[in-house]
Design a protein around this motif. Structure first.
Motif, PDB file in Angstrom:
ATOM      1  N   ARG A 218       0.836  -1.215   0.000  1.00 35.82           N
ATOM      2  CA  ARG A 218       0.000   0.000   0.000  1.00 35.82           C
ATOM      3  C   ARG A 218       0.861   1.251   0.000  1.00 35.82           C
ATOM      4  O   ARG A 218       0.393   2.335   0.325  1.00 35.82           O
ATOM      5  CB  ARG A 218      -0.877   0.025   1.252  1.00 35.82           C
ATOM      6  CG  ARG A 218      -1.829  -1.108   1.377  1.00 35.82           C
ATOM      7  CD  ARG A 218      -2.533  -1.036   2.698  1.00 35.82           C
ATOM      8  NE  ARG A 218      -3.475   0.068   2.785  1.00 35.82           N
ATOM      9  CZ  ARG A 218      -3.636   0.826   3.874  1.00 35.82           C
ATOM     10  NH1 ARG A 218      -2.902   0.631   4.928  1.00 35.82           N
ATOM     11  NH2 ARG A 218      -4.527   1.790   3.888  1.00 35.82           N
ATOM     12  N   MET A 231      -4.737   7.217  10.157  1.00 39.41           N
ATOM     13  CA  MET A 231      -5.374   6.640  11.346  1.00 39.41           C
ATOM     14  C   MET A 231      -5.875   7.689  12.357  1.00 39.41           C
ATOM     15  O   MET A 231      -6.956   7.550  12.908  1.00 39.41           O
ATOM     16  CB  MET A 231      -4.381   5.731  12.090  1.00 39.41           C
ATOM     17  CG  MET A 231      -3.886   4.543  11.325  1.00 39.41           C
ATOM     18  SD  MET A 231      -5.164   3.320  10.953  1.00 39.41           S
ATOM     19  CE  MET A 231      -5.444   2.593  12.554  1.00 39.41           C
ATOM     20  N   ARG A 331      -0.885  -6.847  17.092  1.00 36.86           N
ATOM     21  CA  ARG A 331      -2.083  -6.144  16.616  1.00 36.86           C
ATOM     22  C   ARG A 331      -3.035  -6.058  17.798  1.00 36.86           C
ATOM     23  O   ARG A 331      -3.593  -7.065  18.224  1.00 36.86           O
ATOM     24  CB  ARG A 331      -2.721  -6.913  15.467  1.00 36.86           C
ATOM     25  CG  ARG A 331      -4.009  -6.276  14.960  1.00 36.86           C
ATOM     26  CD  ARG A 331      -4.506  -6.960  13.700  1.00 36.86           C
ATOM     27  NE  ARG A 331      -5.655  -6.263  13.150  1.00 36.86           N
ATOM     28  CZ  ARG A 331      -6.911  -6.678  13.267  1.00 36.86           C
ATOM     29  NH1 ARG A 331      -7.177  -7.810  13.904  1.00 36.86           N
ATOM     30  NH2 ARG A 331      -7.894  -5.994  12.745  1.00 36.86           N
ATOM     31  N   GLN A 363      -9.618  -5.094  19.659  1.00 35.30           N
ATOM     32  CA  GLN A 363      -9.095  -6.270  18.983  1.00 35.30           C
ATOM     33  C   GLN A 363      -7.736  -6.615  19.532  1.00 35.30           C
ATOM     34  O   GLN A 363      -7.031  -5.692  19.952  1.00 35.30           O
ATOM     35  CB  GLN A 363      -9.023  -6.067  17.468  1.00 35.30           C
ATOM     36  CG  GLN A 363      -8.231  -4.870  17.037  1.00 35.30           C
ATOM     37  CD  GLN A 363      -8.644  -4.336  15.668  1.00 35.30           C
ATOM     38  OE1 GLN A 363      -9.728  -4.578  15.178  1.00 35.30           O
ATOM     39  NE2 GLN A 363      -7.766  -3.613  15.034  1.00 35.30           N
TER      40      GLN A 363
HETATM   41  C1  BG6 Z   1      -7.465   1.539   7.612  1.00 36.77           C
HETATM   42  C2  BG6 Z   1      -6.088   2.080   7.383  1.00 36.77           C
HETATM   43  O1  BG6 Z   1      -8.412   2.579   7.592  1.00 36.77           O
HETATM   44  O2  BG6 Z   1      -7.525   0.873   8.861  1.00 36.77           O
HETATM   45  C3  BG6 Z   1      -5.060   0.961   7.476  1.00 36.77           C
HETATM   46  O3  BG6 Z   1      -6.016   2.695   6.109  1.00 36.77           O
HETATM   47  C4  BG6 Z   1      -5.217   0.193   8.747  1.00 36.77           C
HETATM   48  O4  BG6 Z   1      -3.738   1.477   7.363  1.00 36.77           O
HETATM   49  C5  BG6 Z   1      -6.665  -0.240   8.970  1.00 36.77           C
HETATM   50  O5  BG6 Z   1      -4.379  -0.949   8.685  1.00 36.77           O
HETATM   51  C6  BG6 Z   1      -6.857  -0.852  10.328  1.00 36.77           C
HETATM   52  O6  BG6 Z   1      -8.126  -1.421  10.428  1.00 36.77           O
HETATM   53  P1  BG6 Z   1      -8.410  -2.658  11.376  1.00 36.77           P
HETATM   54  O7  BG6 Z   1      -9.889  -2.834  11.305  1.00 36.77           O
HETATM   55  O8  BG6 Z   1      -7.650  -3.795  10.813  1.00 36.77           O
HETATM   56  O9  BG6 Z   1      -7.924  -2.253  12.727  1.00 36.77           O
END
Ligand code: BG6
Length: 477
Positions: A218, A231, A331, A363
């Protein structure tokens, strides 16, 4: 409960988001019976492919996302039979008449623009001019909604030239996450928390959205955005709003969004000394941000931490610390509300008592925990121990209830005509008004973001931001 019959036109139907989130999300809603029999999804993109070919790609995407949980083949085939495809050139005349011919009267029409923002205005205009959109149709747009205030205003103007605000659904998928909505339930459906929800009782709030993935694949988008635009301006500000807002008088879209706008408008400008920016670096033999970015001298931040003040009566003296980054240890996303320490210790030899912490975990493993101090069980005198009262949603809801993905909920809300979980135009502009000076100040500097190790919890500066105030970040991972 099934929603009303609808025709959903998905622009950008061959794209990544459509295949990863939107179409599998619709499939799951179909499986649980929320999509009425007459509902139809019309994929639309530039690619020249037949309906059968398109259905084949949707089928593959669902199998990839749902894996073993996909269920009986007949159900999937039934879902695919509701899918159509029209080749449309968003910036030319081809395909629009055919698309118009597919839309039926007497049903909700939703146009989902899963395309580059530069196409929003043109598609809106063609939908309007060609009579495809009615006064009740909905238009759904994805982020990024602008890269600064001016571009967001232009996007808003382009959409509003053809659609009323009540027809425009700006997605911030964080608002569709189960726990994020649970934060509202927790605050406003319980009497326990609200009396304590202010600077008298809360020392500070930490909002963390940590990701373990980098920007691979990306980079073209990300390197022009950085963590602040990608973000903070949207997802983290939204989390802050839901944590900090006043109770709306009712749970209606505008009552909720009015309160969120007030929070954003109360945000103080953030001085540069209250911000830490980082960029992940190559590990031994591994790859770092600069290997991915396509620009070896890129100053784009893949990590931001900052101290934010909500300058109003409720929050004066209680800072909100925000932190987000790529390639961190885990994460993990959460909102931690850290209560003030007990003012006095009555127990001998236990030292300083720490305040309660209410953690809303987004999460992984969505849930809510409350850190409390109890007596360490057993003989041997009164010793204290910190334990968490833990409510995991997966456990509370039963093992077989599959958590709903944010997109599933949001798409169904569009059909229902419920804008509560979507950003209003003034809200997005207010968030850019706050974020722009921070981004500009950074652009005017020439230094690099502080490097941090892949798998760490971010750069040292971020730790210092808290240390300075005699506080500590909660651990990531
Ligand atoms: C998106 C961003 O809006 O949200 C990404 O563009 C990011 O960079 C993602 O990884 C995170 O979303 P989630 O739902 O996986 O926490």
């Amino acid at each position: 409960i099934p929603v009303e019959p609808f025709d959903l036109v998905l622009f950008g139907a061959t794209g990544d988001l459509a295949h990863r989130k939107i179409l599998p999300g619709l499939f799951h809603r179909f499986v649980v019976g929320q999509m009425p029999d007459t509902a139809r999804i019309i994929g639309s993109a530039r690619s020249d492919m037949s309906v059968e070919e398109f259905r084949g790609t949707v089928r593959a995407a669902i199998l990839e996302q749902a894996g073993d949980e996909v269920g009986p083949e007949e159900v999937l085939a039934d879902f695919l039979s509701r899918i159509d495809y029209v080749r449309v050139n968003a910036t030319g005349d081809e395909g629009w008449d055919e698309l118009a011919g597919k839309l039926r009267a007497d049903r909700v029409r939703a146009f989902y623009l899963s395309v580059a923002p530069s196409l929003f205005a043109e598609i809106a205009e063609r939908l309007h001019a060609g009579g495809l959109a009615t006064g009740d149709s909905r238009i759904v747009v994805e982020k990024p909604f602008g890269r600064d205030l001016q571009s967001a205003q232009e996007l808003n103007a382009g959409l509003r030239a053809c659609f009323d605000e009540h027809q425009i659904y700006r997605i911030d998928h964080y608002l569709g996450k189960e726990t994020v909505q649970n934060l509202m339930a927790l605050r406003f459906a319980n009497s326990l928390f609200e009396p304590l929800w202010n600077s008298t009782h809360i020392d500070h709030v930490q909002i963390t959205v940590a990701e373990s993935l980098g920007i691979e694949g990306r980079e073209a988008y990300y390197d022009k955005s950085g963590a602040m635009r990608d973000m903070v301006q949207n997802h983290l500000v939204q989390l802050l709003c839901l944590t900090a807002m006043e109770p709306p008088s009712k749970f209606t879209p505008n009552a909720v969004r009015d309160e969120k706008v007030k929070v954003i408008e109360a945000l103080d400008p953030v001085p540069d000394e209250d911000i830490a920016r980082g960029q992940y670096r190559a590990e031994k033999g591994g790859d770092g941000y600069l290997d991915h970015a396509g620009d070896p001298s890129s100053r784009t931040e893949s990590f931001v931490a900052m101290k934010v003040r909500v300058a109003n009566w409720r929050w004066s003296g209680t800072p909100f610390y925000l932190r987000t980054g790529k390639r961190l240890r885990a994460r993990e996303s959460e909102i931690a509300v850290v209560f003030r320490d007990p003012p006095h210790t009555i127990f001998p030899n236990v030292g300083h008592l720490r305040g309660n912490v209410l953690v809303i975990r987004l999460q992984p493993d969505e849930g809510i925990t409350l850190r409390t101090t109890i007596k360490d069980p057993g003989p041997g005198g009164l010793r204290l121990k910190e334990v968490s009262l833990d409510m995991s949603f997966a456990e509370a809801l039963g093992a077989d209830s599959r958590p709903q993905d944010a997109y599933e909920r949001l798409v169904m809300d569009v059909i229902r005509g419920d804008q509560t979980l979507f950003m209003r135009g003034d809200e997005v502009e207010a968030a850019w008004t706050w974020a722009d000076p921070i981004i500009r100040a950074w652009d005017e500097r020439t230094d690099q973001p502080t490097p941090y190790d892949t798998g760490s919890s971010g750069p040292e500066d971020a730790l210092m931001l808290m240390h300075r105030d005699g506080r500590r970040w909660r651990q990531v991972g």
